[in-house]
Design a protein around this motif. Structure first.
Motif, PDB file in Angstrom:
ATOM      1  N   MET A 173      48.617  65.122  51.963  1.00 47.84           N
ATOM      2  CA  MET A 173      48.612  63.746  51.454  1.00 47.84           C
ATOM      3  C   MET A 173      47.257  63.419  50.841  1.00 47.84           C
ATOM      4  O   MET A 173      46.220  63.766  51.379  1.00 47.84           O
ATOM      5  N   ILE A 174      47.326  62.777  49.715  1.00 49.06           N
ATOM      6  CA  ILE A 174      46.065  62.420  49.050  1.00 49.06           C
ATOM      7  C   ILE A 174      45.494  61.159  49.690  1.00 49.06           C
ATOM      8  O   ILE A 174      46.181  60.150  49.832  1.00 49.06           O
ATOM      9  N   GLN A 175      44.237  61.272  50.100  1.00 46.54           N
ATOM     10  CA  GLN A 175      43.579  60.106  50.703  1.00 46.54           C
ATOM     11  C   GLN A 175      43.085  59.188  49.590  1.00 46.54           C
ATOM     12  O   GLN A 175      42.375  59.618  48.684  1.00 46.54           O
ATOM     13  N   LYS A 176      43.497  57.968  49.644  1.00 43.94           N
ATOM     14  CA  LYS A 176      43.041  57.010  48.640  1.00 43.94           C
ATOM     15  C   LYS A 176      41.611  56.607  48.986  1.00 43.94           C
ATOM     16  O   LYS A 176      41.302  56.315  50.137  1.00 43.94           O
ATOM     17  N   GLN A 177      40.752  56.618  47.981  1.00 44.46           N
ATOM     18  CA  GLN A 177      39.357  56.290  48.259  1.00 44.46           C
ATOM     19  C   GLN A 177      39.214  54.811  48.593  1.00 44.46           C
ATOM     20  O   GLN A 177      39.732  53.940  47.910  1.00 44.46           O
ATOM     21  N   VAL A 178      38.533  54.521  49.661  1.00 42.01           N
ATOM     22  CA  VAL A 178      38.373  53.135  50.098  1.00 42.01           C
ATOM     23  C   VAL A 178      37.088  52.564  49.511  1.00 42.01           C
ATOM     24  O   VAL A 178      36.033  53.171  49.599  1.00 42.01           O
ATOM     25  N   ASN A 179      37.226  51.412  48.885  1.00 47.72           N
ATOM     26  CA  ASN A 179      36.060  50.782  48.290  1.00 47.72           C
ATOM     27  C   ASN A 179      36.052  49.307  48.668  1.00 47.72           C
ATOM     28  O   ASN A 179      36.896  48.531  48.246  1.00 47.72           O
ATOM     29  N   GLN A 180      35.130  48.962  49.516  1.00 42.48           N
ATOM     30  CA  GLN A 180      35.113  47.597  50.028  1.00 42.48           C
ATOM     31  C   GLN A 180      34.167  46.686  49.249  1.00 42.48           C
ATOM     32  O   GLN A 180      33.993  45.539  49.606  1.00 42.48           O
ATOM     33  N   LYS A 181      33.613  47.211  48.171  1.00 43.59           N
ATOM     34  CA  LYS A 181      32.606  46.416  47.447  1.00 43.59           C
ATOM     35  C   LYS A 181      33.184  45.131  46.860  1.00 43.59           C
ATOM     36  O   LYS A 181      32.485  44.150  46.669  1.00 43.59           O
ATOM     37  N   ALA A 182      34.488  45.174  46.543  1.00 42.48           N
ATOM     38  CA  ALA A 182      35.102  44.013  45.910  1.00 42.48           C
ATOM     39  C   ALA A 182      34.975  42.753  46.758  1.00 42.48           C
ATOM     40  O   ALA A 182      35.015  41.638  46.241  1.00 42.48           O
ATOM     41  N   TRP A 183      34.846  42.955  48.069  1.00 41.81           N
ATOM     42  CA  TRP A 183      34.737  41.775  48.945  1.00 41.81           C
ATOM     43  C   TRP A 183      33.544  40.903  48.579  1.00 41.81           C
ATOM     44  O   TRP A 183      33.590  39.686  48.713  1.00 41.81           O
ATOM     45  N   PHE A 184      32.493  41.546  48.062  1.00 43.80           N
ATOM     46  CA  PHE A 184      31.317  40.749  47.674  1.00 43.80           C
ATOM     47  C   PHE A 184      31.635  39.797  46.532  1.00 43.80           C
ATOM     48  O   PHE A 184      31.051  38.731  46.414  1.00 43.80           O
ATOM     49  N   MET A 185      32.598  40.224  45.704  1.00 43.08           N
ATOM     50  CA  MET A 185      32.967  39.390  44.562  1.00 43.08           C
ATOM     51  C   MET A 185      33.619  38.079  44.994  1.00 43.08           C
ATOM     52  O   MET A 185      33.473  37.061  44.333  1.00 43.08           O
ATOM     53  N   VAL A 186      34.377  38.146  46.087  1.00 37.56           N
ATOM     54  CA  VAL A 186      35.056  36.923  46.518  1.00 37.56           C
ATOM     55  C   VAL A 186      34.218  36.111  47.499  1.00 37.56           C
ATOM     56  O   VAL A 186      34.627  35.045  47.935  1.00 37.56           O
ATOM     57  N   LEU A 187      33.060  36.614  47.808  1.00 34.42           N
ATOM     58  CA  LEU A 187      32.205  35.912  48.765  1.00 34.42           C
ATOM     59  C   LEU A 187      31.900  34.460  48.361  1.00 34.42           C
ATOM     60  O   LEU A 187      32.004  33.552  49.187  1.00 34.42           O
ATOM     61  N   PRO A 188      31.549  34.202  47.074  1.00 33.60           N
ATOM     62  CA  PRO A 188      31.284  32.806  46.692  1.00 33.60           C
ATOM     63  C   PRO A 188      32.450  31.879  46.998  1.00 33.60           C
ATOM     64  O   PRO A 188      32.254  30.756  47.461  1.00 33.60           O
ATOM     65  N   VAL A 189      33.653  32.383  46.739  1.00 33.78           N
ATOM     66  CA  VAL A 189      34.830  31.544  47.003  1.00 33.78           C
ATOM     67  C   VAL A 189      34.953  31.271  48.491  1.00 33.78           C
ATOM     68  O   VAL A 189      35.208  30.135  48.920  1.00 33.78           O
ATOM     69  N   PHE A 190      34.737  32.303  49.287  1.00 31.53           N
ATOM     70  CA  PHE A 190      34.791  32.107  50.738  1.00 31.53           C
ATOM     71  C   PHE A 190      33.813  31.030  51.176  1.00 31.53           C
ATOM     72  O   PHE A 190      34.142  30.141  51.955  1.00 31.53           O
ATOM     73  N   LEU A 191      32.589  31.113  50.636  1.00 35.03           N
ATOM     74  CA  LEU A 191      31.564  30.137  51.008  1.00 35.03           C
ATOM     75  C   LEU A 191      31.980  28.723  50.617  1.00 35.03           C
ATOM     76  O   LEU A 191      31.891  27.780  51.395  1.00 35.03           O
ATOM     77  N   LEU A 192      32.508  28.633  49.367  1.00 35.88           N
ATOM     78  CA  LEU A 192      32.922  27.327  48.848  1.00 35.88           C
ATOM     79  C   LEU A 192      34.012  26.713  49.718  1.00 35.88           C
ATOM     80  O   LEU A 192      33.925  25.554  50.146  1.00 35.88           O
ATOM     81  N   VAL A 193      35.037  27.525  50.001  1.00 39.50           N
ATOM     82  CA  VAL A 193      36.150  27.027  50.805  1.00 39.50           C
ATOM     83  C   VAL A 193      35.666  26.705  52.215  1.00 39.50           C
ATOM     84  O   VAL A 193      36.052  25.699  52.811  1.00 39.50           O
ATOM     85  N   ALA A 194      34.753  27.540  52.738  1.00 42.86           N
ATOM     86  CA  ALA A 194      34.239  27.289  54.073  1.00 42.86           C
ATOM     87  C   ALA A 194      33.561  25.927  54.152  1.00 42.86           C
ATOM     88  O   ALA A 194      33.862  25.118  55.026  1.00 42.86           O
ATOM     89  N   PHE A 195      32.700  25.655  53.176  1.00 40.83           N
ATOM     90  CA  PHE A 195      31.952  24.394  53.226  1.00 40.83           C
ATOM     91  C   PHE A 195      32.817  23.187  52.896  1.00 40.83           C
ATOM     92  O   PHE A 195      32.598  22.095  53.415  1.00 40.83           O
TER      93      PHE A 195
END
Lengths: 362, 294
Positions: free
Chosen positions: B1-23
């Protein structure tokens, strides 16, 4: 059941006017025989639907009268005319089942349940809707929805006429044939007057006993499919019917001879002299032209292109600037760029100002 | 089975939205949740009280009364505005100069700020100087919204109908205009009566927009605050103290932060629940059970 007469009908969507260009329908007179199958054929925007809506009463004509069996119904609302009409796009009542949809026109007219039920079931069987009778109509495919629309048009047995406004536009080609033959069958069985609007000549010619060709708000010819093919009364009919349409080309006319681009052809008939200002044209179907080797008698032409469309070939040939289409049998052997074009003079028509004129046989 | 490469960097892109919604949403909401489990006697000292405020609220007659008033108010508003809005939309012209005239006059009430609407009606209804109040009084009708609870209710309901029926009208009108002519023509051919046309063509075709109209009018009327506050201030007595007015009295007037926080949460959950019920029921109207698997 009734014969329907249109007397001096004209319609303008902007109201009464002296300007003939305001009229979607120019003055026309027409009688529809009781039990006839008619096709109303013409390009988009020629007034077919307007004419249909005037018969059914959805529109009141600006001028003229609509008579059902000599009774003037011009001002009578649609509901009281006892007419069925089927539209281009399926109209169904979403919240009703197929059964309720089909029964609706009868129910509105206060028919009893015992009368409605067998009729609906019989019609549903004819249209192949019996499996879906108790499903909600909105869950069906476009084909089935249009069958329901057709069914609502056919459900009443005593209608004066059934009007079809390009009803098979949304249907698959395969299903088209099937439904069209079903309609023909129903016509034979019940003898409704049927008026079928279409811009598809095959549909018109296969469906109808008589075809009415319309062009720019006018009726240009009423006739059987053969008449429309053999002797189009207007150059438009010649172009519009047949594939490819009739070859129509300017010519000079002297008695029984015509001259095309300096080449003379002798016709079967003799024609009276026309005023010099008249536009004189010769019309001949591609089926009645024949290409022969260059040395034989006929118009010397240059072959531009030959399309093989399966059953036969269509050649595009030119005499100077004048283009002719010629239908050739599949197994004709032509070589070279040049040929000679022979006219079948028995099927050659002469048009003066777009209208057919009759000649005298010697 | 081919292992799909995991890339979690995209989470940084949504960080501003998280902050906005949090506040903007999560932190204020959590503050309310926090308050609802605590008690305070000022000077920023809090005591844990557990579920006490919720238990009190459930047994509070004041809350029950405000809730029942609110339900009654929203029901009356929906019962009047939805049919009236549909009726006006049906009566509006479809073409000609009447269309812009109707659309503009229908939009006008929607453009007026809430507290201005309240003030207009507060003055309009006054017995001493208001056109409506004075006219009624001089006709011998006993109308005084500051003393008579029935008059106060009628005033607020008429005001809300005046203010918000246009919304239902505009939505219904949009729904009606989207019905192709062929449907009406087919109905004529089929010999359908005016009522049948409404029942089988217009109403089903308006289902979508009516769902939105009902939801909006329900939520808005259930949360109404400004207009009754300006006109009656919740009175006479407590007769027009709707839930939001009660809540403000509790939180700002009495500074009972804990009970008010508990009530806010319950209030929010009630609106959420009722909106969900409306949505589920209305989007399944006319569907067969086998298809309506919502």
């Amino acid at each position: 059941m009734a014969h329907i007469t249109l007397k001096d009908i004209a319609h303008s969507y902007t109201g009464e006017s002296d300007n003939p260009y305001d009229y979607a329908l120019k003055e026309l007179n027409l009688t529809w025989r009781d039990g006839g199958a008619y096709a109303l054929l013409g390009p988009s925007g020629c007034g077919k639907t307007t004419l249909l809506n005037i018969i059914s009463g959805l529109l009141t004509p600006t001028r003229g009268q609509v008579l059902f069996n000599d009774e003037n119904v011009t001002r009578l609302p649609t509901e009281q005319r006892n007419i069925a009409q089927i539209f281009q796009f399926p109209v169904i009542y979403d919240t009703m089942t197929v059964f309720q949809n089909l029964a609706f026109p009868l129910k509105n007219r206060g028919r009893s349940k015992t009368e409605i039920e067998p009729r609906v079931i019989e019609l549903a069987r004819m249209l192949g809707l019996e499996k879906d009778l108790y499903t909600k109509a909105q869950h069906l495919t476009a084909d089935a929805k249009q069958k329901i629309s057709l069914g609502r048009g056919l459900i009443r047995q005593s209608v004066n006429a059934i009007l079809f406004d390009e009803p098979l536009t949304v249907i698959d080609p395969q299903m088209k044939w099937e439904l069209r033959s079903q309609l023909k069958y129903l016509h034979k069985q019940f003898g409704f007057t049927m008026i079928y609007v279409t811009h598809d000549q095959t549909e018109a010619l296969t469906f109808a006993d008589e075809v009415i060709v319309m062009y720019e708000g006018e009726i240009v010819q009423v006739g059987t499919p053969e008449a429309l093919f053999e002797r189009p009364e207007h150059t438009f009919v010649g172009y519009f019917i047949g594939s490819p349409g009739m070859n129509i080309t300017p010519c000079e006319l002297q008695g029984n001879r015509i001259v095309i681009e300096g080449h003379e052809i002798t016709l079967d008939c003799t024609y009276t002299d026309q005023p010099s200002s008249a536009k004189i044209e010769v019309g001949i179907r591609p089926e009645y032209l024949r290409l022969a080797p260059p040395q034989e008698k006929g118009l010397p032409v240059k072959i531009i292109k030959i399309d093989d469309i399966g059953r036969h070939k269509i050649a595009r040939v030119a005499v100077n600037e004048r283009i002719f289409h010629v239908v050739m049998p599949e197994i004709s052997a032509m070589t070279g760029d040049h040929a000679s074009l022979a006219f079948d003079t028995a099927h050659t028509n002469i048009y003066v100002n777009d209208h057919l004129i009759a000649g005298e046989r010697p | 089975m081919i292992q799909k490469q995991v890339n979690q960097k995209a989470w940084f892109m949504v960080l501003p939205v998280f902050l906005l919604v949090a506040f903007s949403a999560v932190i204020p909401l959590m503050t309310v949740v926090n308050y609802s489990f605590q008690d305070t006697f000022g000077s920023n000292q809090f005591f844990w009280v557990g579920m006490d405020w919720f238990r009190d609220l459930m047994h509070s007659e004041r809350f029950h009364d405000a809730f029942l008033r609110q339900i009654a108010f929203s029901s009356i508003i929906l019962a009047i505005e939805i049919p009236l809005g549909i009726a006006i939309a049906l009566a509006m012209p479809r073409k000609g100069w009447g269309v812009p005239v109707c659309l503009i006059s229908m939009s006008l009430p929607l453009l007026i700020p809430w507290n201005v609407v309240g003030t207009i009606w507060q003055i309009f209804g006054r017995v001493d100087i208001g056109l409506l109040g004075h006219s009624l009084a001089s006709m011998g009708i006993d109308y005084n919204y500051t003393q008579d609870p029935i008059a106060a209710w009628i005033t607020i309901i008429v005001m809300d109908v005046w203010h918000w029926t246009s919304l239902v009208v505009l939505l219904s009108y949009a729904g009606l205009c989207s019905i192709p002519d062929a449907y009406y023509q087919a109905a004529k051919i089929d010999g359908a009566s005016r009522i049948a046309v409404f029942r089988y063509i217009q109403l089903p075709k308006m289902q979508g927009v009516l769902l939105i109209a009902v939801l909006l009018r329900f939520m808005d009327s259930f949360m109404i605050y400004t207009e009754p506050f300006v006109i009656t201030g919740g009175g006479p007595g407590n007769s027009t103290t709707f839930m939001s007015i009660d809540l403000v009295k509790m939180a700002v007037g009495q500074f009972d932060l804990g009970p008010a926080a508990a009530m806010s949460l319950v209030y929010f959950l009630i609106i959420l629940l009722l909106s969900w019920i409306f949505y589920t029921v209305m989007s399944n109207v006319g569907e067969e059970s086998k298809n309506g698997g919502a």
